[in-house]
Scaffold this motif. Structure first.
Motif, PDB file in Angstrom:
ATOM      1  N   VAL A 191       1.178  58.163  27.565  1.00  0.00           N
ATOM      2  CA  VAL A 191       0.768  56.966  27.767  1.00  0.00           C
ATOM      3  C   VAL A 191       0.036  56.936  29.127  1.00  0.00           C
ATOM      4  O   VAL A 191      -1.081  56.101  29.293  1.00  0.00           O
ATOM      5  CB  VAL A 191       2.220  55.954  28.144  1.00  0.00           C
ATOM      6  CG1 VAL A 191       1.753  54.662  28.671  1.00  0.00           C
ATOM      7  CG2 VAL A 191       2.975  55.888  26.773  1.00  0.00           C
ATOM      8  N   ILE A 192       0.305  57.381  30.236  1.00  0.00           N
ATOM      9  CA  ILE A 192      -0.513  57.397  31.466  1.00  0.00           C
ATOM     10  C   ILE A 192      -1.698  58.175  31.245  1.00  0.00           C
ATOM     11  O   ILE A 192      -2.954  57.442  31.565  1.00  0.00           O
ATOM     12  CB  ILE A 192       0.366  58.084  32.572  1.00  0.00           C
ATOM     13  CG1 ILE A 192       1.430  57.296  32.866  1.00  0.00           C
ATOM     14  CG2 ILE A 192      -0.577  58.171  33.781  1.00  0.00           C
ATOM     15  CD1 ILE A 192       2.295  57.995  33.905  1.00  0.00           C
ATOM     16  N   ALA A 193      -1.729  59.318  30.268  1.00  0.00           N
ATOM     17  CA  ALA A 193      -3.081  59.911  30.357  1.00  0.00           C
ATOM     18  C   ALA A 193      -4.136  59.218  29.344  1.00  0.00           C
ATOM     19  O   ALA A 193      -5.228  59.423  29.448  1.00  0.00           O
ATOM     20  CB  ALA A 193      -2.836  61.326  29.672  1.00  0.00           C
ATOM     21  N   PHE A 194      -3.388  58.339  28.401  1.00  0.00           N
ATOM     22  CA  PHE A 194      -4.545  57.721  27.484  1.00  0.00           C
ATOM     23  C   PHE A 194      -4.828  56.370  27.984  1.00  0.00           C
ATOM     24  O   PHE A 194      -5.885  55.817  27.950  1.00  0.00           O
ATOM     25  CB  PHE A 194      -3.902  57.494  26.287  1.00  0.00           C
ATOM     26  CG  PHE A 194      -4.403  56.646  25.202  1.00  0.00           C
ATOM     27  CD1 PHE A 194      -5.594  57.180  24.550  1.00  0.00           C
ATOM     28  CD2 PHE A 194      -4.152  55.345  25.048  1.00  0.00           C
ATOM     29  CE1 PHE A 194      -6.272  56.411  23.599  1.00  0.00           C
ATOM     30  CE2 PHE A 194      -4.937  54.332  24.193  1.00  0.00           C
ATOM     31  CZ  PHE A 194      -5.972  55.002  23.425  1.00  0.00           C
ATOM     32  N   ALA A 198      -8.571  54.698  28.642  1.00  0.00           N
ATOM     33  CA  ALA A 198      -8.923  53.850  27.808  1.00  0.00           C
ATOM     34  C   ALA A 198      -9.407  52.547  28.437  1.00  0.00           C
ATOM     35  O   ALA A 198     -10.343  51.709  28.190  1.00  0.00           O
ATOM     36  CB  ALA A 198      -7.766  53.419  26.932  1.00  0.00           C
ATOM     37  N   LEU A 199      -8.646  51.957  29.608  1.00  0.00           N
ATOM     38  CA  LEU A 199      -9.190  50.894  30.431  1.00  0.00           C
ATOM     39  C   LEU A 199     -10.509  51.269  30.963  1.00  0.00           C
ATOM     40  O   LEU A 199     -11.215  50.185  31.019  1.00  0.00           O
ATOM     41  CB  LEU A 199      -7.984  50.680  31.335  1.00  0.00           C
ATOM     42  CG  LEU A 199      -6.823  49.947  30.888  1.00  0.00           C
ATOM     43  CD1 LEU A 199      -5.702  49.757  32.075  1.00  0.00           C
ATOM     44  CD2 LEU A 199      -7.081  48.520  30.390  1.00  0.00           C
ATOM     45  N   GLU A 200     -10.637  52.450  31.483  1.00  0.00           N
ATOM     46  CA  GLU A 200     -12.131  52.792  31.880  1.00  0.00           C
ATOM     47  C   GLU A 200     -13.227  52.445  30.963  1.00  0.00           C
ATOM     48  O   GLU A 200     -14.357  51.978  31.056  1.00  0.00           O
ATOM     49  CB  GLU A 200     -12.287  53.977  32.414  1.00  0.00           C
ATOM     50  CG  GLU A 200     -11.350  54.142  33.896  1.00  0.00           C
ATOM     51  CD  GLU A 200     -12.190  53.384  34.880  1.00  0.00           C
ATOM     52  OE1 GLU A 200     -13.266  53.664  34.855  1.00  0.00           O
ATOM     53  OE2 GLU A 200     -11.405  52.856  35.768  1.00  0.00           O
ATOM     54  N   SER A 210     -21.916  50.820  27.606  1.00  0.00           N
ATOM     55  CA  SER A 210     -21.673  51.973  27.256  1.00  0.00           C
ATOM     56  C   SER A 210     -20.071  52.421  27.572  1.00  0.00           C
ATOM     57  O   SER A 210     -19.295  51.678  28.153  1.00  0.00           O
ATOM     58  CB  SER A 210     -22.487  52.920  28.158  1.00  0.00           C
ATOM     59  OG  SER A 210     -22.160  52.899  29.203  1.00  0.00           O
ATOM     60  N   VAL A 211     -19.910  53.446  27.025  1.00  0.00           N
ATOM     61  CA  VAL A 211     -18.581  54.135  27.372  1.00  0.00           C
ATOM     62  C   VAL A 211     -18.507  55.332  27.968  1.00  0.00           C
ATOM     63  O   VAL A 211     -17.280  55.962  27.976  1.00  0.00           O
ATOM     64  CB  VAL A 211     -17.791  54.594  25.773  1.00  0.00           C
ATOM     65  CG1 VAL A 211     -17.518  53.223  25.054  1.00  0.00           C
ATOM     66  CG2 VAL A 211     -18.499  55.141  25.062  1.00  0.00           C
ATOM     67  N   ALA A 212     -19.466  55.688  28.781  1.00  0.00           N
ATOM     68  CA  ALA A 212     -19.446  56.880  29.574  1.00  0.00           C
ATOM     69  C   ALA A 212     -18.532  56.468  30.757  1.00  0.00           C
ATOM     70  O   ALA A 212     -18.707  55.344  31.559  1.00  0.00           O
ATOM     71  CB  ALA A 212     -20.973  56.812  30.106  1.00  0.00           C
ATOM     72  N   ILE A 213     -17.731  57.505  31.262  1.00  0.00           N
ATOM     73  CA  ILE A 213     -16.799  57.300  32.537  1.00  0.00           C
ATOM     74  C   ILE A 213     -16.874  58.544  33.225  1.00  0.00           C
ATOM     75  O   ILE A 213     -17.320  59.331  32.815  1.00  0.00           O
ATOM     76  CB  ILE A 213     -15.353  56.914  31.820  1.00  0.00           C
ATOM     77  CG1 ILE A 213     -14.842  58.040  31.150  1.00  0.00           C
ATOM     78  CG2 ILE A 213     -15.260  55.689  31.048  1.00  0.00           C
ATOM     79  CD1 ILE A 213     -13.163  57.890  30.605  1.00  0.00           C
ATOM     80  N   TYR A 218     -11.728  61.940  31.990  1.00  0.00           N
ATOM     81  CA  TYR A 218     -11.818  62.981  30.925  1.00  0.00           C
ATOM     82  C   TYR A 218     -10.738  64.099  31.038  1.00  0.00           C
ATOM     83  O   TYR A 218      -9.936  64.540  30.163  1.00  0.00           O
ATOM     84  CB  TYR A 218     -13.214  63.621  30.529  1.00  0.00           C
ATOM     85  CG  TYR A 218     -14.064  62.592  29.794  1.00  0.00           C
ATOM     86  CD1 TYR A 218     -13.802  62.107  28.693  1.00  0.00           C
ATOM     87  CD2 TYR A 218     -15.168  62.074  30.677  1.00  0.00           C
ATOM     88  CE1 TYR A 218     -14.772  61.270  28.119  1.00  0.00           C
ATOM     89  CE2 TYR A 218     -15.942  61.357  30.002  1.00  0.00           C
ATOM     90  CZ  TYR A 218     -15.958  60.755  28.721  1.00  0.00           C
ATOM     91  OH  TYR A 218     -16.861  59.913  28.136  1.00  0.00           O
ATOM     92  N   ALA A 219     -10.641  64.313  32.376  1.00  0.00           N
ATOM     93  CA  ALA A 219      -9.839  65.599  32.768  1.00  0.00           C
ATOM     94  C   ALA A 219      -8.401  65.009  32.758  1.00  0.00           C
ATOM     95  O   ALA A 219      -7.386  65.770  32.182  1.00  0.00           O
ATOM     96  CB  ALA A 219      -9.910  66.159  34.218  1.00  0.00           C
TER      97      ALA A 219
END
Length: 253
Positions: A191-194, A198-200, A210-213, A218-219
Motif C-alpha cells: 500500500v505504501i509503495a504504491f 501513484a499520488l505523484e 505528464s506522468v514523469a516523476i 520509482y525506487a
C-alpha cells in the motif's frame, strides 16, 4: 438495546470490515491530489512535505512490524470474523498504548492522506478514523475484559488507549520473528509503495500534463514490489509446509 451492548455489537461488525476503510477515502484522495498541485510553484516545499508524509507512514509501518514481530502466537492477528486472544500482551508497544496496531494503521493512512496536500481531507480522515475505530476498540476491550478480568483492568488502568506514554516502555517479552513480520505486513508495504508514487503520478499529470516523476518514487515502488513478492513466496511455502505437516500427523495416527 442499551448503549453498551449497542457499542459492542456495532464495534464487532466494524471490526470485520476494518481493512476496507482506507478504500472509502481513495476517491477523495485522488480528487485532492488533482485539485491542489504545488509541484511547479513550490517544488522544494512539495519535496519536504512528501518526505514528511512518507516518514509518517513508515513510522506507522514500523510500529505494526514491531507489534506483529513481538506478539505471542494467537494474538495481534489479521482475523476478521471474531476477536482472538490466547493471552494478554502487555510488553513492547503494548506497555505504552493499548491499541498499537490501530495506531500504526492511523499513521500509515495519515501519511498518505497528508501527501494529497488537502488540509480538509486530513481533518475528515481524523474524524472518520476516530468514529470508526472507537467502536472497534470498545468491542475489543469488552472481549478482553471478559476473558482476562483483573489482569486486563490492571493493565488498562495504567496504559493509555491510543496516545502512547513512552516512559512506561517495557522490553517485549517475545523475541522478534522477522519471517512472521514479512508474511503479515506485505500488504501494508504494498500500500505504501504504491500509494505515494501513484499520488505523484496524479499530481504531475495535473500540473505538467505528464506522468514523469522523481526516480526516488520509482525506487520506492520497485522495493515494495520486491518485498511483496518475497512475502507471497514465503506464505506459499508456509502453506505447503503446514499441509505436509498435517499429512504426516494423519499418517502417524
Amino acid at each position: 438495546m442499551p448503549l453498551r451492548e449497542e457499542f459492542v455489537r456495532s464495534g464487532s461488525w466494524l471490526f470485520r470490515w476494518r481493512s476496507y476503510l482506507p478504500f472509502v477515502f481513495l476517491p477523495l484522495i485522488l480528487v485532492a491530489a488533482m485539485r491542489y498541485p504545488v509541484i511547479e510553484s513550490h517544488p522544494n516545499l512539495h519535496f519536504a512535505w512528501s518526505l514528511l508524509s512518507l516518514c509518517i507512514s513508515l513510522l506507522g509501518l514500523a510500529i505494526r512490524c514491531h507489534v506483529i514481530g513481538h506478539a505471542a502466537d494467537g494474538t495481534s492477528g489479521r482475523n476478521t470474523k471474531s476477536q482472538v486472544a490466547e493471552l494478554l500482551n502487555t510488553t513492547g508497544f503494548y506497555s505504552v498504548v493499548r491499541h498499537p496496531l490501530y495506531l500504526g494503521n492511523f499513521l500509515i493512512a495519515l501519511g498518505i492522506v497528508m501527501h494529497s496536500l488537502a488540509p480538509w481531507l486530513v481533518v475528515i480522515y481524523i474524524m472518520a478514523f476516530a468514529l470508526y475505530y472507537e467502536r472497534i476498540m470498545f468491542a475489543e476491550e469488552a472481549f478482553l475484559r471478559r476473558k482476562f478480568g483483573r489482569d486486563f483492568m490492571a493493565w488498562s488502568t495504567q496504559t493509555p488507549a491510543f496516545l502512547p506514554r513512552l516512559r512506561q516502555w517495557k522490553k517485549a517479552a517475545v523475541p522478534m520473528d522477522f519471517p512472521k513480520v514479512i508474511r503479515a505486513e506485505s500488504a501494508a508495504v504494498a500500500v505504501i509503495a504504491f500509494a505515494f508514487p501513484a499520488l505523484e503520478f496524479v499530481m504531475h499529470h495535473a500540473t505538467e500534463g505528464s506522468v514523469a516523476i522523481e526516480s526516488s518514487w520509482y525506487a520506492l515502488l520497485a522495493s515494495g514490489v520486491v518485498l511483496y513478492a518475497v512475502a507471497r513466496v514465503m506464505k506459499r511455502q508456509l502453506r505447503r509446509w503446514l499441509k505436509y505437516e498435517r499429512i504426516l500427523y494423519a499418517a502417524a495416527k
